[in-house]
Design an enzyme around this catalytic site. Structure first.
Site, mmCIF file in Angstrom:
data_model
loop_
_atom_site.group_PDB
_atom_site.id
_atom_site.type_symbol
_atom_site.label_atom_id
_atom_site.label_comp_id
_atom_site.label_asym_id
_atom_site.label_seq_id
_atom_site.Cartn_x
_atom_site.Cartn_y
_atom_site.Cartn_z
ATOM 1 N N LYS A 62 2.115 -3.792 6.296
ATOM 2 C CA LYS A 62 2.554 -3.510 5.278
ATOM 3 C C LYS A 62 3.947 -3.725 5.058
ATOM 4 C CE LYS A 62 -1.386 -4.610 3.259
ATOM 5 N NZ LYS A 62 -1.478 -5.522 2.820
ATOM 6 N N SER A 80 0.625 -1.019 -0.120
ATOM 7 C CA SER A 80 -0.212 -0.082 0.117
ATOM 8 C C SER A 80 0.739 1.398 -0.121
ATOM 9 C CB SER A 80 -0.778 0.080 1.117
ATOM 10 O OG SER A 80 -1.394 1.248 1.622
ATOM 11 N N TYR A 115 -1.992 -1.602 10.880
ATOM 12 C CA TYR A 115 -2.240 -1.933 9.824
ATOM 13 C C TYR A 115 -1.041 -1.500 8.610
ATOM 14 C CZ TYR A 115 -3.576 -1.205 4.795
ATOM 15 O OH TYR A 115 -3.672 -1.265 3.498
HETATM 16 C C1 UD1 Z 1 -7.124 4.434 3.746
HETATM 17 C C2 UD1 Z 1 -5.990 4.147 4.488
HETATM 18 C C3 UD1 Z 1 -4.937 3.283 4.083
HETATM 19 C C4 UD1 Z 1 -5.358 2.218 3.321
HETATM 20 C C5 UD1 Z 1 -6.789 2.516 2.528
HETATM 21 C C6 UD1 Z 1 -7.452 1.182 2.166
HETATM 22 C C7 UD1 Z 1 -6.158 5.949 6.509
HETATM 23 C C8 UD1 Z 1 -5.322 6.989 6.871
HETATM 24 N N1 UD1 Z 1 -5.371 5.499 5.318
HETATM 25 O O1 UD1 Z 1 -6.554 5.342 2.886
HETATM 26 O O2 UD1 Z 1 -3.770 3.111 4.870
HETATM 27 O O3 UD1 Z 1 -4.449 1.531 2.491
HETATM 28 O O4 UD1 Z 1 -7.604 3.230 3.112
HETATM 29 O O5 UD1 Z 1 -8.135 1.497 1.380
HETATM 30 O O6 UD1 Z 1 -6.940 5.560 6.916
HETATM 31 N N2 UD1 Z 1 -13.324 10.382 3.691
HETATM 32 C C9 UD1 Z 1 -14.254 11.413 3.927
HETATM 33 N N3 UD1 Z 1 -15.350 11.086 4.544
HETATM 34 C C10 UD1 Z 1 -15.562 9.538 4.604
HETATM 35 C C11 UD1 Z 1 -14.397 8.739 4.406
HETATM 36 C C12 UD1 Z 1 -13.274 9.173 3.636
HETATM 37 O O7 UD1 Z 1 -13.953 12.686 4.022
HETATM 38 O O8 UD1 Z 1 -16.652 9.011 5.418
HETATM 39 C C13 UD1 Z 1 -11.976 11.091 3.011
HETATM 40 C C14 UD1 Z 1 -10.859 10.921 3.934
HETATM 41 O O9 UD1 Z 1 -10.385 11.633 4.705
HETATM 42 C C15 UD1 Z 1 -9.516 10.983 2.861
HETATM 43 C C16 UD1 Z 1 -10.446 10.435 1.819
HETATM 44 O O10 UD1 Z 1 -11.746 10.414 1.627
HETATM 45 O O11 UD1 Z 1 -9.258 12.220 2.622
HETATM 46 C C17 UD1 Z 1 -9.915 8.879 1.344
HETATM 47 O O12 UD1 Z 1 -10.334 8.022 2.330
HETATM 48 P P1 UD1 Z 1 -10.238 6.553 2.311
HETATM 49 O O13 UD1 Z 1 -11.037 6.065 1.275
HETATM 50 O O14 UD1 Z 1 -10.564 6.203 3.732
HETATM 51 O O15 UD1 Z 1 -8.636 6.216 2.033
HETATM 52 P P2 UD1 Z 1 -7.338 6.630 2.490
HETATM 53 O O16 UD1 Z 1 -7.760 7.249 3.928
HETATM 54 O O17 UD1 Z 1 -6.720 7.530 1.638
#
Ligand code: UD1
Length: 342
Positions: free
Chosen positions: A157, A127, A153
């Site tokens: 990795k 990842s 987690y």
């Molecule tokens: C997350 C994990 C990453 C993992 C991946 C698996 C973290 C910090 N990182 O990535 O290690 O490999 O998932 O798929 O958790 N967001 C919102 N509202 C929501 C959900 C997400 O605003 O309800 C935003 C988050 O703040 C972020 C973006 O959407 O800015 C993407 O979030 P997400 O899909 O959870 O992915 P990552 O955080 O990048």
């Protein structure tokens, strides 16, 4: 058996595993799924049947169990793609041992068998989390140092990549590739398979589609004061079918080698998209108005990260082909299809 041989796909009923199954069959491999369905759903298998017109070979075994050995005795694998692992960051903070046991224990179990049965070609699900908070550099390449993990987690990795590297030091005939995924989204264009979050989704697009279909009341956008053009975080969202294809290319590459290797390859599009841009893409595709509101930042979120995708182009001759619009359309089709089944 298809002409290119059997491939062990651990976690093959999961989100990325199931899409990779489809691409492996298309490419002429015979994937063997190892999955105990603890984090996936059997309806995925029906979808796989329909898309590929084959009967998937499935071994319902815990990836950490001694019974995995029977599979290696039954099939002569041309290669292994190791997906089976937990992936919820927040849960890993609360239950670190669960993560170390499954993610590290499972990897070691499979590698021991790969060594014993001389299955040399091995693709590992890594990842972009290994880069941590990249600071001023937003576009990360594989030479960037691996950071200190900010969750158990993420640590699994980093440790996974280290275990693979240590094994390669003493077994240089291994052909190893760790694929560092950015943010996989979307679903198979047929709508037959897709992401199946158990419980409340952590990831953005499943939360968007679940809000749109009414499974969630509203979406919270975590933070609007990041130093980005619209104040929300930026990620490199990659269509899961593109990601699946990268695994086939990785396997083809490894199997075609005459000597060992230990490679680390980013799998992303090279393009960043903000949270608001993804929401807008969904709204304009579906002609719906999503119920969302800004909330506080989520702990541990990186401001902006996207892949330098040069290495995957050069080494694997792989490029992303789907757009964000394709991904939101396919995820939505899957969500609607799922609503009819469960
Ligand atoms: C997350 C994990 C990453 C993992 C991946 C698996 C973290 C910090 N990182 O990535 O290690 O490999 O998932 O798929 O958790 N967001 C919102 N509202 C929501 C959900 C997400 O605003 O309800 C935003 C988050 O703040 C972020 C973006 O959407 O800015 C993407 O979030 P997400 O899909 O959870 O992915 P990552 O955080 O990048």
């Amino acid at each position: 058996m298809n002409s290119k041989g059997y491939v062990l796909v651990t976690g093959g009923a999961g989100y990325i595993g199931s899409h990779t199954f489809v691409e492996l069959v298309k490419a002429g491999y015979t994937p063997v799924i190892l999955d105990d369905f603890r984090n996936s759903n059997r309806i995925v298998i029906e979808g796989l049947r329909r898309i590929t017109d084959t009967e998937p070979i499935i071994a319902e075994v815990d990836v950490c169990s001694a019974d995995v050995r029977d599979l290696f005795k039954t099939y002569s694998f041309a290669g292994i793609i190791h997906f089976a692992a937990y992936k919820a960051v927040g849960e890993s903070v609360k239950e670190p041992l669960k993560y170390y046991k499954n993610n590290i224990g499972g990897l070691v179990n499979i590698l021991l068998l790969a060594e014993e049965f001389k299955v040399r070609s091995f693709v590992f699900s890594s990842s972009c989390t290994v880069y941590g908070e990249p600071g001023d550099v937003k576009e990360v390449d594989e030479h960037m140092p691996v950071a200190k993990a900010n969750s158990p987690y993420g640590n699994t990795k980093i440790i996974g990549e280290q275990i693979i590297t240590d094994l390669y030091q003493t077994n240089p005939e291994f052909r190893m590739m760790s694929l560092r995924y950015f943010n996989p989204i979307g679903a198979h264009p047929s709508g037959e398979i897709g992401e199946y979050p158990i419980g409340r989704p952590n990831n953005l697009l499943p939360f968007i589609t679940q809000t749109a279909i009414g499974k969630q009341d509203s979406l919270t956008v975590f933070g609007n004061d990041y130093p980005t053009p619209d104040g929300t975080c930026i990620r490199d969202y990659i269509h899961v079918c593109d990601l699946a294809m990268a695994h086939v290319k990785a396997l083809d590459y490894l199997i075609g080698l005459h000597e060992g290797c230990n490679e680390f390859v980013n799998v992303g599009t090279g393009k960043g998209t903000s949270v608001l841009e993804l929401i807008k893409a969904f709204e304009s595709m579906s002609a719906m108005k999503l119920n969302w509101a800004f909330g506080p930042r989520r702990a541990g979120d990186v401001t902006e990260i996207y892949a330098n995708a040069e290495r995957s182009r050069q080494l694997l001759k792989w490029n992303s082909t789907f757009t964000i619009e394709d991904a939101v359309r396919d995820a939505w089709r899957w969500e609607k299809n799922l609503a009819q089944h469960v």
